[in-house]
Design a protein around this motif. Structure first.
Motif, mmCIF file in Angstrom:
data_model
loop_
_atom_site.group_PDB
_atom_site.id
_atom_site.type_symbol
_atom_site.label_atom_id
_atom_site.label_comp_id
_atom_site.label_asym_id
_atom_site.label_seq_id
_atom_site.Cartn_x
_atom_site.Cartn_y
_atom_site.Cartn_z
ATOM 1 N N ASP A 294 -1.413 -37.723 63.898
ATOM 2 C CA ASP A 294 -0.240 -38.436 64.402
ATOM 3 C C ASP A 294 0.155 -39.599 63.503
ATOM 4 N N GLY A 295 -0.288 -39.543 62.231
ATOM 5 C CA GLY A 295 0.121 -40.540 61.254
ATOM 6 C C GLY A 295 1.487 -40.214 60.680
ATOM 7 N N TRP A 296 1.799 -40.855 59.567
ATOM 8 C CA TRP A 296 3.104 -40.705 58.934
ATOM 9 C C TRP A 296 3.120 -39.581 57.902
ATOM 10 N N ALA A 297 4.267 -38.943 57.768
ATOM 11 C CA ALA A 297 4.550 -38.021 56.666
ATOM 12 C C ALA A 297 5.344 -38.811 55.633
ATOM 13 N N VAL A 298 4.709 -39.100 54.482
ATOM 14 C CA VAL A 298 5.263 -40.023 53.493
ATOM 15 C C VAL A 298 5.614 -39.270 52.213
ATOM 16 N N LEU A 299 6.884 -39.297 51.831
ATOM 17 C CA LEU A 299 7.289 -38.702 50.559
ATOM 18 C C LEU A 299 6.662 -39.475 49.409
ATOM 19 N N GLU A 300 5.932 -38.762 48.546
ATOM 20 C CA GLU A 300 5.588 -39.319 47.236
ATOM 21 C C GLU A 300 6.349 -38.487 46.212
ATOM 22 N N TRP A 301 7.307 -39.108 45.565
ATOM 23 C CA TRP A 301 8.136 -38.377 44.623
ATOM 24 C C TRP A 301 7.594 -38.507 43.205
ATOM 25 N N GLU A 302 7.290 -37.385 42.594
ATOM 26 C CA GLU A 302 6.948 -37.321 41.178
ATOM 27 C C GLU A 302 7.404 -35.945 40.701
ATOM 28 N N CYS A 303 8.502 -35.902 40.000
ATOM 29 C CA CYS A 303 9.027 -34.616 39.542
ATOM 30 C C CYS A 303 9.347 -34.697 38.063
ATOM 31 N N ALA A 304 8.953 -33.658 37.337
ATOM 32 C CA ALA A 304 9.168 -33.628 35.894
ATOM 33 C C ALA A 304 10.597 -33.257 35.520
ATOM 34 N N ILE A 305 11.405 -32.845 36.494
ATOM 35 C CA ILE A 305 12.725 -32.306 36.179
ATOM 36 C C ILE A 305 13.842 -33.061 36.886
ATOM 37 N N LYS A 306 13.702 -33.292 38.181
ATOM 38 C CA LYS A 306 14.813 -33.803 38.986
ATOM 39 C C LYS A 306 14.896 -35.324 38.950
ATOM 40 N N ASP A 307 16.105 -35.852 39.024
ATOM 41 C CA ASP A 307 16.342 -37.290 39.082
ATOM 42 C C ASP A 307 15.734 -37.865 40.360
ATOM 43 N N PRO A 308 15.101 -39.058 40.291
ATOM 44 C CA PRO A 308 14.444 -39.614 41.478
ATOM 45 C C PRO A 308 15.379 -39.911 42.644
ATOM 46 N N VAL A 309 16.610 -40.337 42.347
ATOM 47 C CA VAL A 309 17.538 -40.616 43.438
ATOM 48 C C VAL A 309 17.861 -39.334 44.199
ATOM 49 N N GLN A 310 18.067 -38.235 43.478
ATOM 50 C CA GLN A 310 18.309 -36.958 44.140
ATOM 51 C C GLN A 310 17.072 -36.530 44.924
ATOM 52 N N GLY A 311 15.880 -36.736 44.331
ATOM 53 C CA GLY A 311 14.649 -36.367 45.018
ATOM 54 C C GLY A 311 14.464 -37.134 46.311
ATOM 55 N N ALA A 312 14.756 -38.434 46.281
ATOM 56 C CA ALA A 312 14.624 -39.249 47.494
ATOM 57 C C ALA A 312 15.676 -38.870 48.526
ATOM 58 N N THR A 313 16.883 -38.603 48.066
ATOM 59 C CA THR A 313 17.985 -38.243 48.974
ATOM 60 C C THR A 313 17.677 -36.946 49.709
ATOM 61 N N GLU A 314 17.138 -35.978 48.993
ATOM 62 C CA GLU A 314 16.799 -34.690 49.607
ATOM 63 C C GLU A 314 15.521 -34.761 50.433
ATOM 64 N N GLY A 315 14.664 -35.747 50.137
ATOM 65 C CA GLY A 315 13.347 -35.800 50.759
ATOM 66 C C GLY A 315 13.364 -36.107 52.240
ATOM 67 N N ALA A 316 14.222 -37.032 52.659
ATOM 68 C CA ALA A 316 14.236 -37.425 54.080
ATOM 69 C C ALA A 316 14.588 -36.260 54.998
ATOM 70 N N PRO A 317 15.695 -35.535 54.763
ATOM 71 C CA PRO A 317 15.989 -34.397 55.646
ATOM 72 C C PRO A 317 14.957 -33.281 55.530
ATOM 73 N N PHE A 318 14.342 -33.121 54.348
ATOM 74 C CA PHE A 318 13.313 -32.093 54.178
ATOM 75 C C PHE A 318 12.132 -32.378 55.104
ATOM 76 N N ILE A 319 11.639 -33.615 55.066
ATOM 77 C CA ILE A 319 10.515 -33.980 55.928
ATOM 78 C C ILE A 319 10.903 -33.877 57.400
ATOM 79 N N ASP A 320 12.083 -34.401 57.710
ATOM 80 C CA ASP A 320 12.535 -34.388 59.105
ATOM 81 C C ASP A 320 12.596 -32.968 59.656
#
Length: 350
Positions: A294-320
């Motif tokens: 029952d802890g948190w699901a925390v995005l850790e973004w590290e991608c060799a290809i995609k821009d971090p802003v795009q990764g963060a933007t897509e990450g929230a709805p993905f986790i949700d």
């Protein structure tokens, strides 16, 4: 069963010298607008938190929480990944890991370790002052340079190495016990705690300490070709944190696990943004929910290809979209009846 909290995001990879990434106030406004509800804070970055002050001042912590709460953001955990690394450093890595330390202790391994231990103890108290129940770190490594043993390891080397590692961490674990906070090691290549077996060896050396727990990150297991789903079956009782991070492993006739000294984009194993890699997050969220995480699901973004802003933007709805609202009833309850001992006897023929 319980419902996982989220989405949240680890700020370490996003803090920068440009707006909105150059202060805790502006970066948390940015992540709130993206739909995140929590942030994991790196304690080595003064733009995010004053760790010593957080350890010494409950007022500072209350004010910090209040400012974030006004934006709909909670602090999920603090992180001492860089400081934890410096609790145990083999001399072969002294020069490179000095980059994680303040100038005052560079070139002085003993002083550097003492500094790191103090940082972890402050992190325990700061977590307590913030009302947190888990903390993220690395174990450091005394033996990693012998991970692929050639020449063969001398008899007793691993036993002695884990004994020393345990001795260094026991006072820190006791500080976390005093604070009522779980210390969660991110199991990671480059650390002496890099898979299940090494965690068990360490756990034995610290007497099964109840505060010695796990930060679960499947991406590091994909790159080791380790079964990241069965890992949850083995260690779910110790998993107190969760990094939602994707990865892929594409072996070729020229390259495998060790990566051939190539850049991340050219490695057989590389980290990817959520949904772009090979991790089966549907099964992971199901297993963690099944076992009551029952802890948190925390995005850790590290991608060799995609821009971090795009990764963060897509990450929230993905986790949700992967968070499972844990059921409070059995699906076929409608067809059941009340307890009836005599009826049960009749059905059983007794």
């Amino acid at each position: 069963m319980k419902t996982i909290k989220g989405p949240a995001i680890f700020l370490a990879q996003f803090l920068d010298n440009t707006e909105p990434f150059n202060s805790l106030d502006s970066i948390t406004s940015w992540v709130a607008d993206l739909g995140y509800k929590g942030v994991q804070i790196p304690t080595w970055d003064a733009r995010a938190i004053d760790l010593q002050l957080a350890a010494e001042s409950k007022t500072y912590c209350d004010e910090l929480k209040g400012k974030l709460a006004d934006k709909g953001i909670q602090i999920t955990e603090l992180s001492t990944h860089l400081q934890g690394q410096l609790v145990a450093v083999n001399p072969a890595y002294d020069v490179m890991f000095d980059g994680f330390a303040p100038d005052a202790v560079k070139g002085n391994p003993k002083a550097r370790t003492e500094w790191a231990v103090q940082q972890l103890k402050w992190a325990a108290k700061a977590s307590q002052n913030l009302g947190l129940n888990a903390h993220a770190t690395f174990s450091g490594a005394l033996m990693w340079h012998t991970v692929y043993p050639w020449p063969q390891r001398p008899a007793g080397l691993v036993e002695q190495g884990f004994t020393e590692l345990g001795n260094r961490w026991l006072p820190i674990l006791d500080a976390f016990e005093d604070a009522g906070v779980d210390l969660c090691y991110e199991i990671h290549p480059g650390e002496d705690l890099h898979d299940g077996v090494t965690f068990e060896m360490f756990l034995e050396k610290v007497g099964g300490h109840k505060r010695a727990n796990l930060l679960y990150d499947p991406s590091h297991f994909v790159l080791q070709c380790l079964d990241y789903l069965q890992y949850i079956d083995f260690y779910h009782e110790r998993i107190k944190m969760f990094h939602v991070k994707d990865a892929e492993f594409n072996a070729t006739g020229k390259q495998g696990v060790y990566g051939g000294y190539q850049s991340w984009v050219n490695r057989a194993g590389r980290f990817r943004s959520l949904g772009d890699g090979q991790v089966d997050f549907g099964s992971i969220f199901s297993k963690l929910t099944q076992y009551g995480y029952d802890g948190w699901a925390v995005l850790e973004w590290e991608c060799a290809i995609k821009d971090p802003v795009q990764g963060a933007t897509e990450g929230a709805p993905f986790i949700d979209s992967h968070i499972i609202q844990a059921t409070s009833k059995v699906f076929d309850d409608f067809a059941g009846g009340g307890a009836d001992i005599e009826l049960n006897k009749k059905i059983l023929g007794i």
